[in-house]
Design an enzyme around this catalytic site. Structure first.
Site, mmCIF file in Angstrom:
data_model
loop_
_atom_site.group_PDB
_atom_site.id
_atom_site.type_symbol
_atom_site.label_atom_id
_atom_site.label_comp_id
_atom_site.label_asym_id
_atom_site.label_seq_id
_atom_site.Cartn_x
_atom_site.Cartn_y
_atom_site.Cartn_z
ATOM 1 N N CYS A 53 0.830 -1.207 0.000
ATOM 2 C CA CYS A 53 0.000 0.000 0.000
ATOM 3 C C CYS A 53 0.866 1.259 0.000
ATOM 4 O O CYS A 53 0.686 2.162 -0.816
ATOM 5 C CB CYS A 53 -0.909 -0.027 1.225
ATOM 6 S SG CYS A 53 -1.858 1.459 1.434
ATOM 7 N N CYS A 58 -1.684 1.864 -2.847
ATOM 8 C CA CYS A 58 -2.640 2.948 -2.578
ATOM 9 C C CYS A 58 -2.014 4.341 -2.564
ATOM 10 O O CYS A 58 -2.549 5.272 -3.179
ATOM 11 C CB CYS A 58 -3.305 2.761 -1.217
ATOM 12 S SG CYS A 58 -3.365 1.096 -0.574
ATOM 13 N N LYS A 61 -0.354 5.558 -5.864
ATOM 14 C CA LYS A 61 -1.444 5.569 -6.849
ATOM 15 C C LYS A 61 -2.360 6.769 -6.649
ATOM 16 O O LYS A 61 -2.692 7.497 -7.578
ATOM 17 C CB LYS A 61 -2.203 4.240 -6.722
ATOM 18 C CG LYS A 61 -3.365 4.004 -7.641
ATOM 19 C CD LYS A 61 -4.677 4.549 -7.199
ATOM 20 C CE LYS A 61 -5.156 4.201 -5.838
ATOM 21 N NZ LYS A 61 -5.629 2.850 -5.675
ATOM 22 N N TYR A 196 -9.101 -3.151 -11.124
ATOM 23 C CA TYR A 196 -8.637 -2.025 -10.318
ATOM 24 C C TYR A 196 -7.320 -1.410 -10.831
ATOM 25 O O TYR A 196 -7.258 -0.248 -11.188
ATOM 26 C CB TYR A 196 -8.277 -2.542 -8.927
ATOM 27 C CG TYR A 196 -9.270 -2.501 -7.818
ATOM 28 C CD1 TYR A 196 -9.631 -1.312 -7.220
ATOM 29 C CD2 TYR A 196 -9.771 -3.687 -7.292
ATOM 30 C CE1 TYR A 196 -10.470 -1.297 -6.120
ATOM 31 C CE2 TYR A 196 -10.618 -3.685 -6.198
ATOM 32 C CZ TYR A 196 -10.962 -2.481 -5.611
ATOM 33 O OH TYR A 196 -11.782 -2.485 -4.528
ATOM 34 N N GLU A 200 -7.064 2.105 -12.930
ATOM 35 C CA GLU A 200 -6.550 3.249 -12.168
ATOM 36 C C GLU A 200 -5.246 3.774 -12.783
ATOM 37 O O GLU A 200 -5.083 4.985 -12.980
ATOM 38 C CB GLU A 200 -6.304 2.853 -10.710
ATOM 39 C CG GLU A 200 -7.591 2.585 -9.943
ATOM 40 C CD GLU A 200 -7.355 2.291 -8.460
ATOM 41 O OE1 GLU A 200 -8.298 2.418 -7.691
ATOM 42 O OE2 GLU A 200 -6.221 1.930 -8.082
ATOM 43 N N HIS A 462 -26.844 20.569 0.491
ATOM 44 C CA HIS A 462 -26.967 21.156 -0.830
ATOM 45 C C HIS A 462 -25.969 22.281 -1.011
ATOM 46 O O HIS A 462 -25.742 23.047 -0.068
ATOM 47 C CB HIS A 462 -28.397 21.704 -0.991
ATOM 48 C CG HIS A 462 -28.707 22.116 -2.385
ATOM 49 N ND1 HIS A 462 -28.750 21.212 -3.431
ATOM 50 C CD2 HIS A 462 -28.997 23.336 -2.913
ATOM 51 C CE1 HIS A 462 -29.057 21.863 -4.531
ATOM 52 N NE2 HIS A 462 -29.211 23.151 -4.251
ATOM 53 N N GLU A 467 -25.597 14.352 -1.825
ATOM 54 C CA GLU A 467 -27.039 14.445 -1.565
ATOM 55 C C GLU A 467 -27.850 13.620 -2.577
ATOM 56 O O GLU A 467 -29.004 13.276 -2.327
ATOM 57 C CB GLU A 467 -27.512 15.901 -1.571
ATOM 58 C CG GLU A 467 -27.509 16.556 -2.928
ATOM 59 C CD GLU A 467 -28.019 17.997 -2.907
ATOM 60 O OE1 GLU A 467 -28.962 18.278 -2.170
ATOM 61 O OE2 GLU A 467 -27.454 18.834 -3.640
#
Ligand code: FAD
Ligand code: NDP
Length: 486
Positions: A53, A58, A61, A196, A200, A462, A467
């Site tokens: 990672c 992660c 990346k 993935y 990515e 908002h 939302e």
């Protein structure tokens, strides 16, 4: 007579899971040691403590994905009134890599410090089991020592796998183990794979200005909601990424000027093209081959993944395994970390809580990000039946995209999958900006068993993209997925 063991727990692998377990066990008073050793990639790339990672996953990346996103926003900046922004300015790969790599080195240093401060003995050595309590440790000069422990944790993760039909492939292509440490821009790149890692990496390489083609053997993002996977593909195509579908490389060769000639066949017709770089992202294999596990009695499946019970025990009672090297576990950092911490609590604090993999949220950091929790539509239909679920959907456009009208208005998408009998939301899907940030909080609600009516009674913030999820009312198959309101 049982000779006293040196350690209460010996952890093999200093990645997400191993580090978390070692630190937690030491905090609870156990005598802990951890071995982490990085075998260089076939092209010689190596890195420091922290595992996949931190070094080749992660972290780099996400930083490179962010770099690409910033580039995309140049048009928005101009339309929002920033005067000196140049929409065609070039990206400097060397600068990005230098900063990314420096950040990783800081993290490597931080992990070493954490182990020291936490009283975990750190061995920068390759570990191998001799028996259920003895570990052989070899350093990079070939010096060997052995240590003993009451409990052993295997958290060795995985490494990229390569297609097996291309001679000498490991010297001809790069993988994600090399990409984030490349000192030169990879240039025109063919990405092989469609999950993935492929989407990515292909996404950010294109986002920083490279020509990118992605070779897809079958479908995009196997295991994910396929309606959304196809929308991701469409968005990437609209941005200029080429998808070569229904094939695999037939041959990869080095040219005289050290480029890569790739040949492939579709419907009997042969194609060839020259690329600067081929990035193979065709999955990962667990890094268990040289641990001597069979001899010690640890059972694995045919792919080398360790078989564990729900309490992370292997077939040898004092040997445990967590993270990417275990069969059936999600290959994600937060699951490995949580699993490691819970295991330490059970071993050294009389705790009983087991890791739950239900409603784990995840995000794919493609150019348009995708966050999801729970069932895909396909899996929900398979498990419960089409007539037992209702699918709500909505297409929306982020307010901010209205500065620059070239943004595709049809790209962002929200989907909720609801069980008809108790109205529980069992699938959450969000395709749009900041998907990780949007999705995380909803995972709490999903774990608590939230119903569609509770989504409906929640007041949105908002104007946000998030939302959309508490306003989605259109039923798939009956209503168009169009957004209402301002
Ligand atoms: P690892 O982190 O792989 O650690 C294993 C460690 O053990 C390594 O340091 C290895 O060198 C060491 N080791 C192996 N054998 C030995 C031995 N014999 N002796 C000593 N040490 C040994 N997950 C996310 O949640 N979010 C993301 O955005 C994400 N992005 C990713 C991007 C890429 C390109 C990749 C490849 C993965 C990504 N992941 C992501 C997945 C994530 O990185 C892994 O799930 C996670 O690192 C697994 O942790 P682990 O502890 O099981 O193993
Ligand atoms: P996956 O196993 O998920 O996907 C492998 C891909 O390669 C599939 O598209 C597969 O196609 C294709 N493929 C396999 N063999 C070949 C071949 N011989 N030729 C051509 N294509 C082939 O692997 P990844 O490396 O993408 O990801 C590994 C794990 O890492 C994931 O499961 C994920 O958990 C983790 N990860 C998490 C991330 C995140 O959280 N954002 C990011 C990156 C990784 P087919 O569908 O036809 O089998």
């Amino acid at each position: 007579m049982d000779v006293e063991k040196q350690y209460d727990l010996f952890v093999i692998g200093g990645g997400s899971g191993g580090l978390a377990c070692a630190k937690q066990a030491a905090k609870l008073g156990a005598k802990v040691a951890l071995a982490d050793f990085v075998k260089p990639s076939p092209l010689g790339t190596k890195w420091g403590l922290g595992g996949t990672c931190v070094n080749v996953g992660c972290i780099p990346k996400k930083l490179m994905h962010f770099a690409a996103t910033l580039g995309e926003l140049r048009h928005d900046q101009v339309e929002a009134g920033w005067v000196d922004t140049q929409v065609d300015s070039k990206h400097n790969w060397e600068k990005m890599v230098e900063n990314v790599n420096n950040h990783i080195r800081k993290l490597n240093f931080g992990y070493k410090n954490q182990l020291m401060r936490g009283d975990v003995k750190y061995y920068n050595k390759l570990a191998e089991l001799i028996d259920a309590n003895t570990i052989k440790l070899t350093d990079n000069k070939g010096q060997i020592e052995t240590v003993t422990a009451k409990n052993i944790l295997i958290a060795v993760g995985g490494r990229p796998s390569y297609p097996d039909n291309i001679p000498n492939i490991q010297k001809l292509v790069i993988t994600s183990d090399d990409l984030f440490w490349l000192q030169e821009n990879p240039g025109k790149t063919l990405v092989v794979g469609a999950s993935y890692v492929a989407l990515e990496c292909g996404g950010f390489l294109h986002g920083i200005g490279n020509e990118v083609a992605i070779m897809v053997r079958s479908i995009l993002l196997r295991g994910f909601d396929q309606e959304i996977a196809e929308k991701i593909g469409l968005y990437m195509e609209e941005k200029g990424i080429r998808f070569i579908r229904g094939c695999v490389p037939d041959m990869i060769e080095a040219t005289e000027d050290n480029k890569r000639k790739v040949t492939w066949i579709i419907n009997g017709q042969k194609y060839e093209e020259i690329f600067d770089t081929v990035l193979v992202a065709t999955g990962r294999v667990s890094d268990t081959q040289k641990l001597n596990l069979e001899k010690v009695g640890v059972n694995m499946n045919k792919n080398g993944k360790i078989l564990c019970s729900a309490d992370d025990k292997t077939s040898v009672p004092n040997i445990f395994a967590i993270g990417d090297c275990v069969e059936g576990r999600p290959e994600l950092t937060p699951t490995a970390i949580k699993c490691g911490q819970l295991l330490a609590n059970r071993l050294f604090n009389k705790a009983t809580e087991l890791m739950s993999y239900e409603f784990v949220a995840t995000t794919v950091f493609t150019p348009l990000e995708y966050g999801c929790i729970g069932y895909s539509e396909e899996d929900a239909i398979k498990k419960f039946g089409e007539d037992k679920i209702t699918v709500y959907h909505s297409i929306f456009k982020p307010l901010e995209w209205n500065y620059f009208e070239m943004h595709s208005g049809e790209s962002c998408f929200a989907k909720l999958i609801v069980l008809n009998d108790n109205r529980r939301v069992i699938g959450f899907h969000y395709l749009g900006p900041h998907a990780g940030e949007v999705t995380q909080g909803y995972a709490v609600a999903m774990k608590m068993g939230v119903t569609k009516e509770q989504f409906d009674s929640t007041v949105g913030i908002h104007p946000t993209c998030s939302e959309e999820l508490v306003q989605v009312t259109a039923v798939k198959g009956i209503d168009e997925a169009q957004k209402e309101g301002c």
